[in-house]
Design an enzyme around this catalytic site. Sequence first.
Site, short mmCIF file in Angstrom:
data_model
loop_
_atom_site.label_atom_id
_atom_site.label_comp_id
_atom_site.label_asym_id
_atom_site.label_seq_id
_atom_site.Cartn_x
_atom_site.Cartn_y
_atom_site.Cartn_z
N CYS A 183 0.86 -1.18 0.00
CA CYS A 183 0.00 0.00 0.00
C CYS A 183 0.89 1.23 0.00
O CYS A 183 1.50 1.56 1.01
CB CYS A 183 -0.92 -0.01 1.22
SG CYS A 183 -2.03 1.41 1.27
N GLU A 243 -4.25 0.15 -6.02
CA GLU A 243 -3.38 -1.00 -6.31
C GLU A 243 -3.41 -1.24 -7.81
O GLU A 243 -4.38 -0.90 -8.49
CB GLU A 243 -3.85 -2.24 -5.54
CG GLU A 243 -2.83 -3.35 -5.50
CD GLU A 243 -1.47 -2.87 -5.01
OE1 GLU A 243 -0.60 -2.65 -5.88
OE2 GLU A 243 -1.29 -2.69 -3.80
#
Length: 200
Positions: free
Chosen positions: A2, A104
Amino acid sequence: MCFYFKLSKTAIELQNRFNARFEIVDQYRPAIFNGFQFPKTPVILNSEPGIIQLLNWGLIPHWAKDNSIRKNTLNGRIETINEKPAFRNSVKNRCLILVDGFYEWQWLDSKGKNKKKFFISVPGEETFALAGLWSEWVDKNSGEVVKTYTILTTAANELMSIIHNSKKRMPVILSSDNEKEWLNGKIFNTVNVELKATEQ
């Protein structure tokens, strides 16, 4: 992993959602945060759960000579935080990182030259919390006390395994029911929060 997340809510909305007040409210700005810029983002620490503070993303352990380590500590694997020198002194320093969602990229080929971007949120795009650790470091040149944090990651669930198909990791996402439990020391190794993926 992340490295990018979004937070669009106002300070008042965040204060109401997390039942906490901003320490310095006029320094907060909604944004899409890039971890590699080591931004200050809203975080709640277990030492002061009633306050929303702005901490730099990229954990600097107290023993670091300078801040260069932070580029490698944007994330920490929850499975190894007790072993890694950068994190093991901070395992009792729990925090909540406030987000609307994170970004993502899905690899479309074996080398990741072609990628598809997704925004991962919860249904309704409500604000939620990621599990993290924090640290306090003193800049030896300026004497400034700097508070920093890392976002913890875990093995990807079914949805995130399809999207983050290169390393199959995801941040540890806390439901509103277990945010206090995280701050109080409970470990969450699995993620059961319902997620929504939107192609960008």
